[in-house]
Write a protein that holds these residues in place. Structure first.
Motif, PDB file in Angstrom:
ATOM      1  N   ARG A 102      -7.173  -0.286  -7.568  1.00  0.00           N
ATOM      2  CA  ARG A 102      -6.509  -1.453  -8.329  1.00  0.00           C
ATOM      3  C   ARG A 102      -4.976  -1.079  -8.414  1.00  0.00           C
ATOM      4  NH1 ARG A 102     -10.619  -4.601  -9.982  1.00  0.00           N
ATOM      5  NH2 ARG A 102     -12.534  -3.541 -10.630  1.00  0.00           N
ATOM      6  N   ARG A 103      -4.322  -2.077  -8.985  1.00  0.00           N
ATOM      7  CA  ARG A 103      -2.749  -1.950  -9.138  1.00  0.00           C
ATOM      8  C   ARG A 103      -2.636  -1.724 -10.509  1.00  0.00           C
ATOM      9  NH1 ARG A 103       0.443  -3.452  -5.153  1.00  0.00           N
ATOM     10  NH2 ARG A 103      -0.188  -4.790  -3.643  1.00  0.00           N
ATOM     11  N   THR A 104      -1.424  -0.989 -10.635  1.00  0.00           N
ATOM     12  CA  THR A 104      -1.117  -0.401 -12.123  1.00  0.00           C
ATOM     13  C   THR A 104      -0.587  -1.653 -12.916  1.00  0.00           C
ATOM     14  OG1 THR A 104      -0.248   1.695 -11.054  1.00  0.00           O
ATOM     15  CG2 THR A 104       0.276   1.077 -13.419  1.00  0.00           C
ATOM     16  N   SER A 105      -1.107  -1.787 -14.200  1.00  0.00           N
ATOM     17  CA  SER A 105      -0.743  -3.065 -14.964  1.00  0.00           C
ATOM     18  C   SER A 105       0.525  -2.902 -15.706  1.00  0.00           C
ATOM     19  CB  SER A 105      -1.654  -3.114 -16.002  1.00  0.00           C
ATOM     20  OG  SER A 105      -1.821  -2.035 -17.191  1.00  0.00           O
ATOM     21  N   ARG A 106       1.034  -4.021 -15.975  1.00  0.00           N
ATOM     22  CA  ARG A 106       2.323  -3.872 -16.741  1.00  0.00           C
ATOM     23  C   ARG A 106       2.397  -2.932 -17.888  1.00  0.00           C
ATOM     24  NH1 ARG A 106       5.302  -9.343 -18.207  1.00  0.00           N
ATOM     25  NH2 ARG A 106       5.051  -9.598 -15.928  1.00  0.00           N
ATOM     26  N   THR A 107       1.484  -2.811 -18.696  1.00  0.00           N
ATOM     27  CA  THR A 107       1.129  -2.011 -19.824  1.00  0.00           C
ATOM     28  C   THR A 107       1.190  -0.677 -19.610  1.00  0.00           C
ATOM     29  OG1 THR A 107       0.069  -3.782 -20.926  1.00  0.00           O
ATOM     30  CG2 THR A 107      -0.215  -1.636 -21.931  1.00  0.00           C
ATOM     31  N   GLU A 108       0.457  -0.250 -18.486  1.00  0.00           N
ATOM     32  CA  GLU A 108       0.281   1.036 -18.064  1.00  0.00           C
ATOM     33  C   GLU A 108       1.730   1.503 -17.558  1.00  0.00           C
ATOM     34  OE1 GLU A 108      -3.781   2.027 -16.148  1.00  0.00           O
ATOM     35  OE2 GLU A 108      -2.793   0.584 -15.139  1.00  0.00           O
ATOM     36  N   TRP A 109       2.373   0.556 -16.862  1.00  0.00           N
ATOM     37  CA  TRP A 109       3.755   1.094 -16.453  1.00  0.00           C
ATOM     38  C   TRP A 109       4.650   1.416 -17.569  1.00  0.00           C
ATOM     39  CZ3 TRP A 109       4.931   3.224 -12.226  1.00  0.00           C
ATOM     40  CH2 TRP A 109       4.511   2.999 -10.970  1.00  0.00           C
ATOM     41  N   ILE A 110       4.883   0.625 -18.612  1.00  0.00           N
ATOM     42  CA  ILE A 110       5.344   0.590 -19.750  1.00  0.00           C
ATOM     43  C   ILE A 110       5.325   2.248 -20.398  1.00  0.00           C
ATOM     44  CG2 ILE A 110       5.993   0.053 -22.040  1.00  0.00           C
ATOM     45  CD1 ILE A 110       5.451  -3.046 -21.212  1.00  0.00           C
ATOM     46  N   TRP A 111       4.019   2.465 -20.672  1.00  0.00           N
ATOM     47  CA  TRP A 111       3.819   3.792 -21.331  1.00  0.00           C
ATOM     48  C   TRP A 111       3.998   5.001 -20.530  1.00  0.00           C
ATOM     49  CZ3 TRP A 111       0.100   7.350 -20.192  1.00  0.00           C
ATOM     50  CH2 TRP A 111      -1.229   6.862 -19.696  1.00  0.00           C
ATOM     51  N   LEU A 112       3.624   4.792 -19.159  1.00  0.00           N
ATOM     52  CA  LEU A 112       4.004   5.762 -18.272  1.00  0.00           C
ATOM     53  C   LEU A 112       5.431   6.207 -18.063  1.00  0.00           C
ATOM     54  CD1 LEU A 112       1.576   5.182 -15.308  1.00  0.00           C
ATOM     55  CD2 LEU A 112       1.559   7.016 -16.456  1.00  0.00           C
ATOM     56  N   GLY A 113       6.316   5.180 -18.057  1.00  0.00           N
ATOM     57  CA  GLY A 113       7.751   4.838 -17.913  1.00  0.00           C
ATOM     58  C   GLY A 113       8.125   6.042 -19.059  1.00  0.00           C
ATOM     59  N   ALA A 114       7.922   5.378 -20.207  1.00  0.00           N
ATOM     60  CA  ALA A 114       8.199   5.998 -21.453  1.00  0.00           C
ATOM     61  C   ALA A 114       7.815   7.416 -21.487  1.00  0.00           C
ATOM     62  CB  ALA A 114       7.600   5.232 -22.789  1.00  0.00           C
ATOM     63  N   ARG A 155      -7.351   7.112 -11.881  1.00  0.00           N
ATOM     64  CA  ARG A 155      -7.580   5.956 -11.993  1.00  0.00           C
ATOM     65  C   ARG A 155      -7.774   5.028 -10.793  1.00  0.00           C
ATOM     66  NH1 ARG A 155     -10.977   5.270 -14.656  1.00  0.00           N
ATOM     67  NH2 ARG A 155     -10.762   2.946 -15.362  1.00  0.00           N
ATOM     68  N   LYS A 156      -7.433   5.630  -9.848  1.00  0.00           N
ATOM     69  CA  LYS A 156      -7.314   5.054  -8.600  1.00  0.00           C
ATOM     70  C   LYS A 156      -6.147   3.856  -8.695  1.00  0.00           C
ATOM     71  CE  LYS A 156     -11.086   6.081  -5.639  1.00  0.00           C
ATOM     72  NZ  LYS A 156     -12.329   5.611  -4.805  1.00  0.00           N
ATOM     73  N   ARG A 157      -5.293   4.016  -9.095  1.00  0.00           N
ATOM     74  CA  ARG A 157      -4.143   3.188  -9.088  1.00  0.00           C
ATOM     75  C   ARG A 157      -3.100   3.149  -7.869  1.00  0.00           C
ATOM     76  NH1 ARG A 157      -7.279   1.381 -12.291  1.00  0.00           N
ATOM     77  NH2 ARG A 157      -6.841   1.012 -14.683  1.00  0.00           N
ATOM     78  N   LEU A 158      -3.084   2.103  -6.889  1.00  0.00           N
ATOM     79  CA  LEU A 158      -2.243   2.008  -5.825  1.00  0.00           C
ATOM     80  C   LEU A 158      -0.897   2.745  -5.908  1.00  0.00           C
ATOM     81  CD1 LEU A 158      -2.246   1.162  -2.763  1.00  0.00           C
ATOM     82  CD2 LEU A 158      -1.409  -0.846  -3.496  1.00  0.00           C
ATOM     83  N   GLU A 159      -0.201   2.494  -7.047  1.00  0.00           N
ATOM     84  CA  GLU A 159       1.076   2.736  -7.190  1.00  0.00           C
ATOM     85  C   GLU A 159       1.361   4.395  -7.368  1.00  0.00           C
ATOM     86  OE1 GLU A 159       0.884  -1.425  -7.583  1.00  0.00           O
ATOM     87  OE2 GLU A 159      -0.092   0.256  -8.634  1.00  0.00           O
ATOM     88  N   SER A 160       0.149   5.124  -7.479  1.00  0.00           N
ATOM     89  CA  SER A 160       0.356   6.284  -7.877  1.00  0.00           C
ATOM     90  C   SER A 160       0.975   7.009  -6.572  1.00  0.00           C
ATOM     91  CB  SER A 160      -0.947   7.072  -7.981  1.00  0.00           C
ATOM     92  OG  SER A 160      -1.942   6.966  -7.015  1.00  0.00           O
ATOM     93  N   TRP A 161       0.779   6.473  -5.269  1.00  0.00           N
ATOM     94  CA  TRP A 161       1.173   7.152  -3.975  1.00  0.00           C
ATOM     95  C   TRP A 161       2.820   6.948  -4.040  1.00  0.00           C
ATOM     96  CZ3 TRP A 161      -1.519  10.213  -1.368  1.00  0.00           C
ATOM     97  CH2 TRP A 161      -2.819  10.053  -1.570  1.00  0.00           C
ATOM     98  N   TRP A 162       3.242   6.022  -4.576  1.00  0.00           N
ATOM     99  CA  TRP A 162       4.711   5.722  -4.783  1.00  0.00           C
ATOM    100  C   TRP A 162       5.287   7.098  -5.639  1.00  0.00           C
ATOM    101  CZ3 TRP A 162       7.398   3.621  -1.226  1.00  0.00           C
ATOM    102  CH2 TRP A 162       6.706   2.409  -0.441  1.00  0.00           C
ATOM    103  N   LEU A 163       4.775   7.270  -6.813  1.00  0.00           N
ATOM    104  CA  LEU A 163       5.178   8.212  -7.627  1.00  0.00           C
ATOM    105  C   LEU A 163       4.895   9.567  -7.070  1.00  0.00           C
ATOM    106  CD1 LEU A 163       3.524   7.031 -10.766  1.00  0.00           C
ATOM    107  CD2 LEU A 163       5.803   6.974 -10.247  1.00  0.00           C
ATOM    108  N   TRP A 164       4.017   9.838  -6.213  1.00  0.00           N
ATOM    109  CA  TRP A 164       3.901  11.148  -5.414  1.00  0.00           C
ATOM    110  C   TRP A 164       4.981  11.273  -4.463  1.00  0.00           C
ATOM    111  CZ3 TRP A 164       1.959  14.783  -7.430  1.00  0.00           C
ATOM    112  CH2 TRP A 164       0.702  15.155  -8.046  1.00  0.00           C
ATOM    113  N   ILE A 165       5.130  10.140  -3.729  1.00  0.00           N
ATOM    114  CA  ILE A 165       6.263  10.405  -2.690  1.00  0.00           C
ATOM    115  C   ILE A 165       7.594  10.407  -3.458  1.00  0.00           C
ATOM    116  CG2 ILE A 165       7.884   8.752  -1.436  1.00  0.00           C
ATOM    117  CD1 ILE A 165       5.033   7.112  -0.782  1.00  0.00           C
TER     118      ILE A 165
END
Length: 217
Positions: A102-114, A155-165
């Motif tokens: 699945r894609r990373t939700s907006r809420t997940e992005w906010i707390w992950l970024g913080a 959590r199988k979030r697609l955008e995890s690959w961009w973070l690894w990159i």
């Protein structure tokens, strides 16, 4: 026999690369790491035990190289691997043994970024004041990015690959700077595998209107 005596053979040079000795630890870390990322890209459950073995090799390697945040990060990775292993087999909800991408939700992005920003600052200060690290900011930033990416992988979030990159783009010159040329080469391979993983997971992306199943406690 002491632990140091058991581990000493792994730390002995196996061959020389660019006038730098390469130990058994680095070679084993290279092989297990490459296999782990390849398995993740294929969504194969065996990536988790292979990844744990890789973490153990890297604890030894990074401690020797003075990359203390990366060494400590491996211990966190082992804990997260246990969580990810369970989640991949039980996190899809009742009636399924597979967690969908699945894609990373907006809420997940906010707390992950913080969490990533706070973690980078805190670890940089810690390394600068409490260790002899010569690269505190870069060691800290890759640590934060890797933890964010590992959460997404669990959590199988697609955008995890961009973070690894993003992390790999920093890791490659960082390890070369520390004389870990084989590991630097490994992370160049990781970068390629991340692109493949991003493509493979994109193909299996769950429909946008389907809701993620809650993870049982």
């Amino acid at each position: 026999m002491s632990l140091a005596e058991i581990l000493d053979p792994l730390q002995q040079p196996l061959f020389t690369l660019l006038d730098t000795a390469v130990s058994w630890t680095e070679v084993l870390g290279f092989g297990s790491g490459a296999l782990c990322v390849w398995l993740v890209a294929r969504q194969h459950i065996a990536n988790w035990p292979i990844g744990i073995a890789n973490n153990v090799f890297f604890i030894l390697l990074f401690t020797q190289a003075g990359l203390y945040a990366d060494a400590g990060l491996q211990i966190v990775f082992i804990t997260l691997a246990a969580y990810g292993w369970w989640t991949w087999t039980h996190g899809g909800g009742p009636g399924t043994d597979r967690l969908p991408v699945r894609r990373t939700s907006r809420t997940e992005w906010i707390w992950l970024g913080a969490a990533g920003a706070i973690g980078t600052v805190a670890i940089t200060v810690l390394l600068d004041r409490a260790t002899d690290s010569t690269v505190p900011f870069w060691d800290a930033s890759t640590t934060a990015l890797s933890l964010m990416a590992t959460y997404g992988q669990c959590r199988k979030r697609l955008e995890s690959w961009w973070l690894w990159i993003a992390a790999d783009v920093i890791y490659i010159p960082l390890y070369a700077h520390k004389g870990l040329y084989l590991t630097s080469l490994l992370y160049a391979g990781f970068l390629t595998l991340c692109v493949i993983g991003l493509r493979n997971w994109s193909r299996g992306l769950a429909p946008a209107n389907s809701r993620p199943a809650a993870v049982s406690s």
